[in-house]
Design a protein around this motif. Structure first.
Motif, PDB file in Angstrom:
ATOM      1  N   MET A   1       0.144-119.887  51.622  1.00  0.00           N
ATOM      2  CA  MET A   1      -0.885-118.975  51.625  1.00  0.00           C
ATOM      3  C   MET A   1      -1.623-118.783  50.243  1.00  0.00           C
ATOM      4  SD  MET A   1      -1.156-115.027  52.740  1.00  0.00           S
ATOM      5  CE  MET A   1      -1.219-114.020  51.244  1.00  0.00           C
ATOM      6  N   LYS A   2      -2.743-119.066  49.929  1.00  0.00           N
ATOM      7  CA  LYS A   2      -3.412-119.071  48.709  1.00  0.00           C
ATOM      8  C   LYS A   2      -4.211-117.681  48.582  1.00  0.00           C
ATOM      9  CE  LYS A   2      -3.976-123.814  47.647  1.00  0.00           C
ATOM     10  NZ  LYS A   2      -4.998-124.850  47.112  1.00  0.00           N
ATOM     11  N   VAL A   3      -4.260-117.244  47.342  1.00  0.00           N
ATOM     12  CA  VAL A   3      -4.863-115.990  47.100  1.00  0.00           C
ATOM     13  C   VAL A   3      -6.253-116.298  46.190  1.00  0.00           C
ATOM     14  CG1 VAL A   3      -5.005-113.538  46.149  1.00  0.00           C
ATOM     15  CG2 VAL A   3      -2.948-114.570  47.467  1.00  0.00           C
ATOM     16  N   LYS A   4      -7.349-116.112  46.527  1.00  0.00           N
ATOM     17  CA  LYS A   4      -8.549-116.106  45.361  1.00  0.00           C
ATOM     18  C   LYS A   4      -8.934-114.937  44.913  1.00  0.00           C
ATOM     19  CE  LYS A   4     -12.882-118.333  45.391  1.00  0.00           C
ATOM     20  NZ  LYS A   4     -13.975-119.168  46.163  1.00  0.00           N
ATOM     21  N   ILE A   5      -8.868-114.889  43.716  1.00  0.00           N
ATOM     22  CA  ILE A   5      -9.342-113.687  42.796  1.00  0.00           C
ATOM     23  C   ILE A   5     -10.814-113.711  42.956  1.00  0.00           C
ATOM     24  CG2 ILE A   5      -9.251-112.343  40.799  1.00  0.00           C
ATOM     25  CD1 ILE A   5      -6.307-113.806  40.388  1.00  0.00           C
ATOM     26  N   LEU A   6     -11.398-112.884  43.170  1.00  0.00           N
ATOM     27  CA  LEU A   6     -13.014-112.735  43.307  1.00  0.00           C
ATOM     28  C   LEU A   6     -13.550-111.963  41.956  1.00  0.00           C
ATOM     29  CD1 LEU A   6     -13.846-112.159  47.077  1.00  0.00           C
ATOM     30  CD2 LEU A   6     -13.788-114.290  45.906  1.00  0.00           C
ATOM     31  N   GLN A   7     -12.890-110.865  41.463  1.00  0.00           N
ATOM     32  CA  GLN A   7     -13.109-110.275  40.412  1.00  0.00           C
ATOM     33  C   GLN A   7     -11.946-109.723  39.815  1.00  0.00           C
ATOM     34  OE1 GLN A   7     -15.727-106.884  41.775  1.00  0.00           O
ATOM     35  NE2 GLN A   7     -17.491-108.132  41.383  1.00  0.00           N
ATOM     36  N   TRP A   8     -12.200-109.754  38.592  1.00  0.00           N
ATOM     37  CA  TRP A   8     -11.104-109.149  37.656  1.00  0.00           C
ATOM     38  C   TRP A   8     -11.513-108.007  36.644  1.00  0.00           C
ATOM     39  CZ3 TRP A   8      -9.289-110.952  32.450  1.00  0.00           C
ATOM     40  CH2 TRP A   8      -7.978-110.370  32.317  1.00  0.00           C
ATOM     41  N   HIS A   9     -11.221-106.876  36.387  1.00  0.00           N
ATOM     42  CA  HIS A   9     -11.572-105.834  35.509  1.00  0.00           C
ATOM     43  C   HIS A   9     -10.182-105.504  34.232  1.00  0.00           C
ATOM     44  CE1 HIS A   9     -15.331-105.189  37.834  1.00  0.00           C
ATOM     45  NE2 HIS A   9     -14.584-105.311  38.862  1.00  0.00           N
ATOM     46  N   ALA A  10     -10.462-106.082  33.416  1.00  0.00           N
ATOM     47  CA  ALA A  10      -9.433-105.708  32.345  1.00  0.00           C
ATOM     48  C   ALA A  10      -9.775-104.229  31.601  1.00  0.00           C
ATOM     49  CB  ALA A  10      -9.397-106.721  31.332  1.00  0.00           C
ATOM     50  N   VAL A  11      -8.622-103.513  31.231  1.00  0.00           N
ATOM     51  CA  VAL A  11      -8.939-102.423  30.589  1.00  0.00           C
ATOM     52  C   VAL A  11      -7.965-102.526  29.256  1.00  0.00           C
ATOM     53  CG1 VAL A  11      -8.240-100.031  30.600  1.00  0.00           C
ATOM     54  CG2 VAL A  11      -9.116-101.150  32.799  1.00  0.00           C
ATOM     55  N   ALA A  12      -8.662-102.118  28.379  1.00  0.00           N
ATOM     56  CA  ALA A  12      -7.780-101.945  26.923  1.00  0.00           C
ATOM     57  C   ALA A  12      -8.040-100.933  26.470  1.00  0.00           C
ATOM     58  CB  ALA A  12      -8.116-103.138  26.117  1.00  0.00           C
ATOM     59  N   SER A  13      -7.128-100.318  25.707  1.00  0.00           N
ATOM     60  CA  SER A  13      -7.140 -99.059  24.589  1.00  0.00           C
ATOM     61  C   SER A  13      -6.862 -99.438  23.188  1.00  0.00           C
ATOM     62  CB  SER A  13      -6.411 -97.760  25.122  1.00  0.00           C
ATOM     63  OG  SER A  13      -5.123 -98.485  24.967  1.00  0.00           O
ATOM     64  N   TRP A  14      -7.268 -98.758  22.048  1.00  0.00           N
ATOM     65  CA  TRP A  14      -6.953 -99.200  20.795  1.00  0.00           C
ATOM     66  C   TRP A  14      -6.685 -97.649  20.133  1.00  0.00           C
ATOM     67  CZ3 TRP A  14     -10.283 -96.688  17.310  1.00  0.00           C
ATOM     68  CH2 TRP A  14     -11.132 -96.015  17.744  1.00  0.00           C
ATOM     69  N   THR A  15      -6.041 -97.812  19.038  1.00  0.00           N
ATOM     70  CA  THR A  15      -5.759 -96.412  18.217  1.00  0.00           C
ATOM     71  C   THR A  15      -5.903 -97.133  16.678  1.00  0.00           C
ATOM     72  OG1 THR A  15      -4.339 -94.667  17.721  1.00  0.00           O
ATOM     73  CG2 THR A  15      -3.236 -96.769  18.631  1.00  0.00           C
ATOM     74  N   TRP A  16      -5.809 -96.186  15.729  1.00  0.00           N
ATOM     75  CA  TRP A  16      -6.013 -96.325  14.278  1.00  0.00           C
ATOM     76  C   TRP A  16      -4.453 -96.189  13.870  1.00  0.00           C
ATOM     77  CZ3 TRP A  16      -9.843 -98.597  12.302  1.00  0.00           C
ATOM     78  CH2 TRP A  16     -11.181 -98.205  12.754  1.00  0.00           C
ATOM     79  N   ASP A  17      -4.132 -96.882  13.006  1.00  0.00           N
ATOM     80  CA  ASP A  17      -2.664 -96.782  12.528  1.00  0.00           C
ATOM     81  C   ASP A  17      -2.801 -96.047  11.187  1.00  0.00           C
ATOM     82  OD1 ASP A  17      -0.194 -97.254  12.231  1.00  0.00           O
ATOM     83  OD2 ASP A  17      -0.041 -99.362  10.997  1.00  0.00           O
ATOM     84  N   ALA A  18      -2.877 -94.686  11.486  1.00  0.00           N
ATOM     85  CA  ALA A  18      -2.832 -93.601  10.395  1.00  0.00           C
ATOM     86  C   ALA A  18      -1.777 -92.748  10.483  1.00  0.00           C
ATOM     87  CB  ALA A  18      -4.393 -92.806  10.292  1.00  0.00           C
ATOM     88  N   GLN A  19      -1.287 -92.197   9.370  1.00  0.00           N
ATOM     89  CA  GLN A  19      -0.350 -91.286   9.282  1.00  0.00           C
ATOM     90  C   GLN A  19      -0.531 -90.018   9.969  1.00  0.00           C
ATOM     91  OE1 GLN A  19       0.735 -90.867   5.088  1.00  0.00           O
ATOM     92  NE2 GLN A  19       1.944 -92.863   5.251  1.00  0.00           N
ATOM     93  N   ASP A  20      -1.860 -89.593   9.840  1.00  0.00           N
ATOM     94  CA  ASP A  20      -2.156 -88.218  10.466  1.00  0.00           C
ATOM     95  C   ASP A  20      -3.004 -88.647  11.679  1.00  0.00           C
ATOM     96  OD1 ASP A  20      -1.207 -86.622   8.312  1.00  0.00           O
ATOM     97  OD2 ASP A  20      -3.177 -87.097   6.981  1.00  0.00           O
ATOM     98  N   GLU A  21      -3.525 -87.596  12.496  1.00  0.00           N
ATOM     99  CA  GLU A  21      -4.120 -87.915  13.716  1.00  0.00           C
ATOM    100  C   GLU A  21      -5.540 -87.262  13.542  1.00  0.00           C
ATOM    101  OE1 GLU A  21      -2.320 -85.956  17.076  1.00  0.00           O
ATOM    102  OE2 GLU A  21      -0.405 -87.195  16.868  1.00  0.00           O
ATOM    103  N   THR A  22      -5.789 -86.728  12.539  1.00  0.00           N
ATOM    104  CA  THR A  22      -7.080 -86.191  12.345  1.00  0.00           C
ATOM    105  C   THR A  22      -7.649 -86.478  10.975  1.00  0.00           C
ATOM    106  OG1 THR A  22      -6.240 -83.790  11.720  1.00  0.00           O
ATOM    107  CG2 THR A  22      -6.731 -84.338  14.181  1.00  0.00           C
ATOM    108  N   CYS A  23      -8.926 -86.556  10.708  1.00  0.00           N
ATOM    109  CA  CYS A  23      -9.503 -86.551   9.551  1.00  0.00           C
ATOM    110  C   CYS A  23      -9.543 -85.301   8.598  1.00  0.00           C
ATOM    111  CB  CYS A  23     -11.074 -86.894   9.684  1.00  0.00           C
ATOM    112  SG  CYS A  23     -11.916 -87.039   7.792  1.00  0.00           S
ATOM    113  N   GLY A  24      -8.968 -85.474   7.270  1.00  0.00           N
ATOM    114  CA  GLY A  24      -8.675 -84.255   6.463  1.00  0.00           C
ATOM    115  C   GLY A  24      -9.958 -83.818   6.025  1.00  0.00           C
ATOM    116  N   ILE A  25     -11.362 -84.167   6.366  1.00  0.00           N
ATOM    117  CA  ILE A  25     -12.262 -83.551   6.013  1.00  0.00           C
ATOM    118  C   ILE A  25     -13.181 -82.991   6.955  1.00  0.00           C
ATOM    119  CG2 ILE A  25     -14.915 -84.005   5.073  1.00  0.00           C
ATOM    120  CD1 ILE A  25     -13.452 -86.267   3.357  1.00  0.00           C
TER     121      ILE A  25
END
Length: 89
Positions: A1-25
């Protein structure tokens, strides 16, 4: 049995590599954006100072410009630790 992929949707996320979670200003989250921007990411990057504090680029530029206009003889200071502000190399 073969499977044919008709559509593919990728999902990604990103984040900054900062010590804090919010801007100090602006106190907005780093995974969001500053009050001047509509979308987070490349248009609203984070910048670090030599003191390792991080801010939205637009926020720290406004801060530095306001410091320069108030005291022409002094160097701008980090809004968090008051050390002389220098961008991290």
């Amino acid at each position: 049995m073969k499977v044919k992929i008709l559509q593919w949707h990728a999902v990604a996320s990103w984040t900054w590599d900062a010590q804090d979670e919010t801007c100090g200003i602006c106190r907005m989250a780093f995974d969001g954006c500053c009050p001047d921007c509509k979308f987070p990411g490349d248009d609203c990057p984070l910048v670090w100072g030599a003191c390792n504090h991080s801010f939205h680029l637009h926020c720290i530029l406004k801060w530095v410009n306001s410091q320069n206009s108030q005291a022409s003889q002094q160097q701008p200071q980090c809004p968090m630790c008051r050390r002389e502000w220098q961008f991290k190399a």
